[in-house]
Design a protein around this motif. Structure first.
Motif, PDB file in Angstrom:
ATOM      1  N   CYS A 137       2.707  -4.413 -11.490  1.00  0.00           N
ATOM      2  CA  CYS A 137       1.626  -5.298 -11.937  1.00  0.00           C
ATOM      3  C   CYS A 137       1.718  -5.569 -13.433  1.00  0.00           C
ATOM      4  CB  CYS A 137       0.265  -4.705 -11.575  1.00  0.00           C
ATOM      5  SG  CYS A 137      -0.093  -4.753  -9.808  1.00  0.00           S
ATOM      6  N   SER A 138       2.057  -4.562 -14.204  1.00  0.00           N
ATOM      7  CA  SER A 138       2.166  -4.724 -15.652  1.00  0.00           C
ATOM      8  C   SER A 138       3.260  -5.726 -16.011  1.00  0.00           C
ATOM      9  CB  SER A 138       2.457  -3.370 -16.295  1.00  0.00           C
ATOM     10  OG  SER A 138       2.618  -3.507 -17.679  1.00  0.00           O
ATOM     11  N   ASN A 176      -5.830   1.314  -7.121  1.00  0.00           N
ATOM     12  CA  ASN A 176      -4.650   0.900  -6.358  1.00  0.00           C
ATOM     13  C   ASN A 176      -4.966  -0.295  -5.479  1.00  0.00           C
ATOM     14  OD1 ASN A 176      -3.213   2.933  -7.542  1.00  0.00           O
ATOM     15  ND2 ASN A 176      -2.696   3.978  -5.638  1.00  0.00           N
ATOM     16  N   ASP A 177      -6.143  -0.296  -4.866  1.00  0.00           N
ATOM     17  CA  ASP A 177      -6.536  -1.418  -4.003  1.00  0.00           C
ATOM     18  C   ASP A 177      -6.607  -2.718  -4.795  1.00  0.00           C
ATOM     19  OD1 ASP A 177      -6.682   0.199  -1.773  1.00  0.00           O
ATOM     20  OD2 ASP A 177      -8.849   0.515  -1.929  1.00  0.00           O
ATOM     21  N   ASN A 190       0.821  -1.214   0.000  1.00  0.00           N
ATOM     22  CA  ASN A 190       0.000   0.000   0.000  1.00  0.00           C
ATOM     23  C   ASN A 190       0.855   1.265   0.000  1.00  0.00           C
ATOM     24  OD1 ASN A 190      -2.781  -0.989   0.076  1.00  0.00           O
ATOM     25  ND2 ASN A 190      -2.150  -1.907   2.005  1.00  0.00           N
ATOM     26  N   SER A 191       2.145   1.144   0.360  1.00  0.00           N
ATOM     27  CA  SER A 191       3.021   2.313   0.389  1.00  0.00           C
ATOM     28  C   SER A 191       3.623   2.626  -0.982  1.00  0.00           C
ATOM     29  CB  SER A 191       4.144   2.112   1.415  1.00  0.00           C
ATOM     30  OG  SER A 191       5.048   1.120   0.958  1.00  0.00           O
ATOM     31  N   LEU A 192       3.452   1.721  -1.948  1.00  0.00           N
ATOM     32  CA  LEU A 192       3.999   1.954  -3.280  1.00  0.00           C
ATOM     33  C   LEU A 192       3.196   3.038  -4.001  1.00  0.00           C
ATOM     34  CD1 LEU A 192       4.561  -1.735  -4.484  1.00  0.00           C
ATOM     35  CD2 LEU A 192       6.225  -0.194  -3.447  1.00  0.00           C
ATOM     36  N   SER A 193       3.888   3.859  -4.767  1.00  0.00           N
ATOM     37  CA  SER A 193       3.196   4.892  -5.538  1.00  0.00           C
ATOM     38  C   SER A 193       2.340   4.225  -6.610  1.00  0.00           C
ATOM     39  CB  SER A 193       4.216   5.830  -6.195  1.00  0.00           C
ATOM     40  OG  SER A 193       4.913   5.145  -7.225  1.00  0.00           O
ATOM     41  N   SER A 194       1.365   4.944  -7.099  1.00  0.00           N
ATOM     42  CA  SER A 194       0.496   4.400  -8.146  1.00  0.00           C
ATOM     43  C   SER A 194       1.287   3.984  -9.372  1.00  0.00           C
ATOM     44  CB  SER A 194      -0.559   5.434  -8.554  1.00  0.00           C
ATOM     45  OG  SER A 194      -1.446   5.674  -7.503  1.00  0.00           O
ATOM     46  N   LEU A 195       2.258   4.796  -9.761  1.00  0.00           N
ATOM     47  CA  LEU A 195       3.062   4.499 -10.943  1.00  0.00           C
ATOM     48  C   LEU A 195       3.880   3.219 -10.742  1.00  0.00           C
ATOM     49  CD1 LEU A 195       4.039   5.287 -13.753  1.00  0.00           C
ATOM     50  CD2 LEU A 195       5.778   6.704 -12.659  1.00  0.00           C
TER      51      LEU A 195
END
Length: 139
Positions: free
Chosen positions: A89-90, A101-102, A78-83
């Motif tokens: 994930c990609s 994000n969730d 959860n602390s990872l930035s969206s990017l």
């Protein structure tokens, strides 16, 4: 994903230590498709299959090292930035565009359970070797 891993269990967990570049006996069309998904140059029919397999194995090795780090260091996803979450994930072909994000954290957490935590337990309990390349390819 769990069903696929269950079906391939005897291929993934073996008494013989797998070779570093082993993807199992994946059919050529599957290797090409995976190469395309991972942006290996599989679209060029002039490239030999071992070249595409090598690109896939290198990609899987990078993912393996990152996964091991995330688990070993107990990184709070959860602390990872969206990017960074999107890139992570990609690279693992988890989900697609437009996910929250969730949703990405949930997908990555499931990936880490299936690709790192559970295999370590199975290897510890069974004494077998795990073909991590084949496991991640199946996921």
């Amino acid at each position: 994903a769990e069903l696929v891993l269950k079906v391939l269990k005897d291929e993934i967990y073996t008494d013989v230590k797998p070779k570093n570049n082993n993807l199992g006996d994946l059919p050529k069309p599957l290797v090409k498709g995976l190469g395309r998904a991972l942006e290996a140059p599989s679209f060029n029919s002039l490239l030999p299959g071992f070249f595409v397999r090598g690109k896939i194995v290198n990609n899987l090795k990078q993912i393996e090292m990152a996964d091991e780090f995330l688990v070993k260091e107990n990184v709070d996803l959860n602390s990872l930035s969206s990017l960074l979450l999107e890139e992570t994930c990609s690279a693992r072909l988890i989900g697609g565009p437009g996910r929250s994000n969730d949703d990405m954290v949930e997908g990555l957490e499931a990936w880490l359970d299936l690709s790192v935590r559970q295999p370590k337990e199975i290897v510890k309990e069974s004494g077998k070797h795990c073909n991590v390349n084949l496991l991640r390819t199946a996921l």
